[in-house]
Design a protein around this motif. Structure first.
Motif, PDB file in Angstrom:
ATOM      1  N   ASP A  69       0.846  -1.204   0.000  1.00 60.28           N
ATOM      2  CA  ASP A  69       0.000   0.000   0.000  1.00 60.28           C
ATOM      3  C   ASP A  69       0.876   1.248   0.000  1.00 60.28           C
ATOM      4  O   ASP A  69       0.628   2.211  -0.712  1.00 60.28           O
ATOM      5  CB  ASP A  69      -0.896   0.023   1.251  1.00 60.28           C
ATOM      6  N   ARG A  70       1.917   1.213   0.843  1.00 56.30           N
ATOM      7  CA  ARG A  70       2.822   2.362   0.952  1.00 56.30           C
ATOM      8  C   ARG A  70       3.518   2.645  -0.382  1.00 56.30           C
ATOM      9  O   ARG A  70       3.628   3.777  -0.809  1.00 56.30           O
ATOM     10  CB  ARG A  70       3.906   2.063   1.988  1.00 56.30           C
ATOM     11  N   VAL A  71       4.011   1.558  -0.980  1.00 55.46           N
ATOM     12  CA  VAL A  71       4.798   1.723  -2.208  1.00 55.46           C
ATOM     13  C   VAL A  71       3.905   2.188  -3.353  1.00 55.46           C
ATOM     14  O   VAL A  71       4.238   3.123  -4.078  1.00 55.46           O
ATOM     15  CB  VAL A  71       5.499   0.393  -2.575  1.00 55.46           C
ATOM     16  N   HIS A  75       1.799   7.919   0.953  1.00 54.02           N
ATOM     17  CA  HIS A  75       1.311   8.263   2.285  1.00 54.02           C
ATOM     18  C   HIS A  75      -0.084   8.893   2.274  1.00 54.02           C
ATOM     19  O   HIS A  75      -0.951   8.525   3.051  1.00 54.02           O
ATOM     20  CB  HIS A  75       2.296   9.216   2.955  1.00 54.02           C
ATOM     21  N   ASP A  76      -0.283   9.850   1.384  1.00 55.31           N
ATOM     22  CA  ASP A  76      -1.542  10.601   1.445  1.00 55.31           C
ATOM     23  C   ASP A  76      -2.747   9.712   1.159  1.00 55.31           C
ATOM     24  O   ASP A  76      -3.759   9.781   1.850  1.00 55.31           O
ATOM     25  CB  ASP A  76      -1.510  11.781   0.469  1.00 55.31           C
ATOM     26  N   GLU A  77      -2.622   8.868   0.144  1.00 52.90           N
ATOM     27  CA  GLU A  77      -3.760   7.993  -0.163  1.00 52.90           C
ATOM     28  C   GLU A  77      -3.972   6.977   0.964  1.00 52.90           C
ATOM     29  O   GLU A  77      -5.106   6.690   1.333  1.00 52.90           O
ATOM     30  CB  GLU A  77      -3.557   7.297  -1.510  1.00 52.90           C
ATOM     31  N   VAL A  78      -2.888   6.458   1.501  1.00 52.50           N
ATOM     32  CA  VAL A  78      -3.020   5.514   2.618  1.00 52.50           C
ATOM     33  C   VAL A  78      -3.744   6.194   3.778  1.00 52.50           C
ATOM     34  O   VAL A  78      -4.643   5.631   4.395  1.00 52.50           O
ATOM     35  CB  VAL A  78      -1.621   5.006   3.046  1.00 52.50           C
ATOM     36  N   LYS A 108       2.456  14.930  -2.328  1.00 45.58           N
ATOM     37  CA  LYS A 108       3.428  16.015  -2.161  1.00 45.58           C
ATOM     38  C   LYS A 108       4.772  15.481  -1.707  1.00 45.58           C
ATOM     39  O   LYS A 108       5.811  15.904  -2.158  1.00 45.58           O
ATOM     40  CB  LYS A 108       2.924  16.975  -1.089  1.00 45.58           C
ATOM     41  N   ILE A 109       4.713  14.505  -0.820  1.00 46.02           N
ATOM     42  CA  ILE A 109       5.935  14.094  -0.148  1.00 46.02           C
ATOM     43  C   ILE A 109       6.967  13.535  -1.102  1.00 46.02           C
ATOM     44  O   ILE A 109       8.137  13.843  -1.028  1.00 46.02           O
ATOM     45  CB  ILE A 109       5.589  13.041   0.921  1.00 46.02           C
ATOM     46  N   LEU A 110       6.510  12.711  -2.022  1.00 46.58           N
ATOM     47  CA  LEU A 110       7.471  12.041  -2.882  1.00 46.58           C
ATOM     48  C   LEU A 110       7.340  12.478  -4.339  1.00 46.58           C
ATOM     49  O   LEU A 110       7.900  11.852  -5.218  1.00 46.58           O
ATOM     50  CB  LEU A 110       7.282  10.526  -2.769  1.00 46.58           C
ATOM     51  N   ALA A 111       6.629  13.560  -4.546  1.00 52.35           N
ATOM     52  CA  ALA A 111       6.386  13.974  -5.923  1.00 52.35           C
ATOM     53  C   ALA A 111       7.690  14.085  -6.696  1.00 52.35           C
ATOM     54  O   ALA A 111       8.667  14.632  -6.219  1.00 52.35           O
ATOM     55  CB  ALA A 111       5.662  15.311  -5.925  1.00 52.35           C
ATOM     56  N   ALA A 357       7.062   5.526   9.313  1.00 49.52           N
ATOM     57  CA  ALA A 357       5.877   4.909   8.702  1.00 49.52           C
ATOM     58  C   ALA A 357       4.659   5.819   8.796  1.00 49.52           C
ATOM     59  O   ALA A 357       3.868   5.898   7.866  1.00 49.52           O
ATOM     60  CB  ALA A 357       5.590   3.564   9.362  1.00 49.52           C
ATOM     61  N   THR A 358       4.517   6.494   9.919  1.00 48.46           N
ATOM     62  CA  THR A 358       3.309   7.309  10.120  1.00 48.46           C
ATOM     63  C   THR A 358       3.477   8.735   9.601  1.00 48.46           C
ATOM     64  O   THR A 358       2.511   9.476   9.525  1.00 48.46           O
ATOM     65  CB  THR A 358       2.969   7.406  11.623  1.00 48.46           C
ATOM     66  N   ARG A 359       4.711   9.100   9.276  1.00 51.66           N
ATOM     67  CA  ARG A 359       5.041  10.451   8.795  1.00 51.66           C
ATOM     68  C   ARG A 359       4.620  11.535   9.781  1.00 51.66           C
ATOM     69  O   ARG A 359       4.219  12.629   9.389  1.00 51.66           O
ATOM     70  CB  ARG A 359       4.418  10.714   7.430  1.00 51.66           C
ATOM     71  N   LEU A 360       4.748  11.203  11.030  1.00 53.12           N
ATOM     72  CA  LEU A 360       4.436  12.171  12.082  1.00 53.12           C
ATOM     73  C   LEU A 360       5.323  13.408  11.952  1.00 53.12           C
ATOM     74  O   LEU A 360       4.911  14.525  12.246  1.00 53.12           O
ATOM     75  CB  LEU A 360       4.692  11.479  13.433  1.00 53.12           C
TER      76      LEU A 360
END
Ligand code: FES
Length: 639
Positions: A69-71, A75-78, A108-111, A357-360
């Protein structure tokens, strides 16, 4: 005996809205939708390698994300309840949308860096097939290694390790110069005869005080090939960190005993995973290990004595990278082993992985993660500030020190409902053989609701006249006093009743009290009233399920609106998998570890009072616990 769920499936494409279908335990959403007659594209054959089977879970509990799911989703969709339907098992009555439009927030994070929409696959491991000619002219001043390096286009960093050079002359001539050169961030870590570029694997391990979990992952596809795990065999030398440290304190031989146990377990899990996936351990090229500070030190053979003595300093906090042969991991000697960095003596690499993992660390809003383990951790904050504390919960929530406790595996009771009688949800739909942490939380909550258990934590003894007859019957007496039978032996997969004793309930209270007090005190230190916490993520190796309503019911957490509590799954293990698949993520771990501020809670003068309150179930008169109730589980000041 086992749950059967209802899934409402909406398919925008064909405008067939709201068809419902039953789901058996352990069925994936893809299986349910296909059985219900929906044409769901599954381009990669349900292997988690594409995005074609994407769904959005519109209602009902959202299962924790996996590495696929992550890959694939990012993150945003998860975070916005998207999942891969082929990888996601139904855990509750729910409603889903097939082929939903993308998350509005995008990625955004990995764009710009991701191969698809999700996380970048940049494991650092590169396999290159070359043809190198063995030197054949006396007049050429060259060597086997020079020829290999030239065939690689001189893109290699440094010389090859000696053990590879020892075997190079034979390998170069074995298949006419056909070789596969494997590098990790440019450094040669393996050379093999022939073309093995299709076999590029890695393993991620989360070494906990009570349990070890590992996963074997295809580094090129990001696909999980096998999941393994079991109890940490060190547990015979103490159930919690302090007893583990006490066992090895100032005693090199005993440290070696503990180390041999964990290395033996990891080596056998590598073998098990390879056998399950049908691959060779020689093709595991990278291993990422996370764990608390004590597990980290023991894994490396570093004396953990001073982690247990004030000021509880670890020997090293930086990330560590070393060849597997140096560990040694006998099962995979050529792999590069990477340990994520630590924060402090009792906030280790597992917490750093959970934040990954949680991108806190990238959150705009204030969020908190509560990682439930034998040594629990709480991290709170946002991208502006992060604070963490440890909450020594003991092993009850991992199924240890509970008479019929077990980890979240097939046969574990993971959900309980009680009306006139007891109904159980069991992992794998099998006859129950024990109870795992999520089942324990659910059972206690439902027992409180059914008044089988008093808010004081006492099982109904004599006064059971008001209970429905089948529940009253389940209050049994054994050598240890009153106990509540969750499953009769005739329905169980073992030859005895599966019960919860008064002692089990006491262990649960101590565990949840430590965690709840950790959250409350961190809130106090950070001056964060409940309304400012946008989300609290419960993390831990509970498998697919933890009932957040039940977690609130037993006061595992301070009072928060239920919709702000989510279950994230084993965030530490997922963070380790992310660092395995992505050097970008591994680099981020160093930044996360540096940014987290550690708070020592037990030195807080209010700690004891808050702990005593947190141990109680809601509705109880707060009565200080007897001293002996916390024996063997020490707080920071008492460690
Ligand atoms: S079918 Fe490809 S990810 Fe599910």
């Amino acid at each position: 005996m086992t749950n059967r769920f209802t899934v409402t499936i909406t398919d925008k494409e064909s405008a067939r809205d709201g068809r419902t279908a039953p789901a058996a335990p352990d069925e994936t959403y893809l299986e349910v939708a296909q059985r219900a007659g929906f044409q769901v594209a599954a381009t990669c054959g349900g292997r988690g390698r594409c995005r074609s089977c994407r769904i959005k879970i519109l209602a009902g509990e959202v299962p924790p994300p996996g590495i696929s799911d992550r890959v694939q989703l990012g993150h945003d969709e998860v975070h916005e309840r998207f999942r891969l339907s082929c990888q996601t098992r139904v855990i509750a009555d729910s409603a889903i949308l097939l082929a939903p439009p993308r998350a509005e927030t995008g990625h955004k994070i990995l764009a710009g860096r991701a191969p698809a929409a999700g996380m970048a696959l940049d494991s650092g491991v590169e396999k290159r097939h070359i043809r190198a000619a063995a030197p054949d002219d006396e007049n050429d001043q060259t060597s086997d290694w020079d020829e290999v390096r030239a065939a690689c286009g001189d893109r290699l960093v440094g010389a090859a390790p000696t053990d590879i050079l020892r075997r190079l002359p034979g390998m170069l001539r074995e298949k006419g110069g056909s070789l596969t050169v494997t590098t990790f961030n440019g450094e040669v870590i393996a050379i093999e005869p022939g073309d093995t570029t299709a076999h590029n694997y890695g393993m991620a391990f989360d070494i906990g005080t009570t349990s070890i979990v590992g996963s074997l992952i295809d580094l090129d596809a990001g696909e999980e090939l096998a999941a393994v795990g079991g109890l940490n065999p060190q547990a015979v030398h103490g159930g919690d960190l302090m007893s583990r440290i006490a066992y090895a304190q100032f005693d090199a031989k005993r440290l070696q005993t503990l180390r041999a146990k964990v290395l033996g377990a990891v080596n056998s899990f590598v073998g098990e995973a390879c056998a399950a996936a049908g691959i060779e351990a020689a093709h595991i090229h990278k291993v990422v290990v996370v764990g608390n500070t004590v597990m980290h030190h023991i894994f490396l053979g570093i004396d953990p004595t001073h982690v247990g003595l004030a000021p509880y300093a670890p020997a090293v906090r930086d990330a560590i990278e070393l060849p597997a042969a140096e560990v040694p991991l006998k099962s995979t000697p050529n792999a590069r082993v990477c340990l994520l960095p630590l924060v402090a003596g009792f906030v280790g690499a597992d917490t750093v992985a959970a934040v990954l993992a949680t991108r806190l660390d990238e959150s705009e809003e204030i969020r908190a993660l509560v990682d439930i383990g034998t040594n629990g951790e709480v991290v709170m904050g946002s991208r502006r500030k992060l604070m963490a504390c440890s909450a020594p919960a003991g092993p009850a929530l991992e199924g240890a020190q509970i008479r019929h406790g077990m980890r979240g595996a097939v046969g574990a009771i993971e959900a309980v409902s009680i009306e006139d009688d007891v109904t159980l949800g069991v992992i794998g739909g099998a006859p129950p053989v024990g109870i795992c942490g999520s089942g324990l939380i659910d059972a206690i909550a439902k027992m409180l609701d059914a008044r089988v258990l008093e808010p004081s934590g006492l099982l109904q003894g004599e006064d059971r006249g008001d209970l429905p007859p089948k529940l009253a019957e389940r209050l049994v007496r054994d050598d240890a006093g009153v106990a509540f039978a969750l499953s009769w032996a005739r329905d169980a997969g073992i030859d005895e009743d599966i019960t919860l004793s008064q002692g089990d309930i006491r262990q649960l209270q101590l565990a949840k009290g430590a965690i709840c007090a950790g959250v409350m005190l961190l809130q106090k230190v950070m001056k964060l009233p409940t309304e400012k916490i946008a989300e609290l993520m419960l993390c831990g190796g509970f498998g697919n399920y933890i009932n957040t309503t039940s977690a609130l019911r037993i006061r595992l957490l301070p009072e928060l609106p239920a919709d702000r509590i989510t279950y994230f799954g084993n965030a530490a293990a997922l963070g380790a998998q992310m660092a395995l698949l992505s050097e970008t993520e591994r680099a981020r771990a160093a930044d996360v570890a540096r940014r987290i501020e550690h708070v020592s809670l037990a030195t807080d003068p209010e700690f004891q009072a808050i702990f005593v309150e947190a141990v109680q179930f809601p509705g109880a008169n707060v009565v200080p616990m007897r001293r002996g109730d916390r024996r063997g589980r020490r707080t920071r000041t008492g460690r």
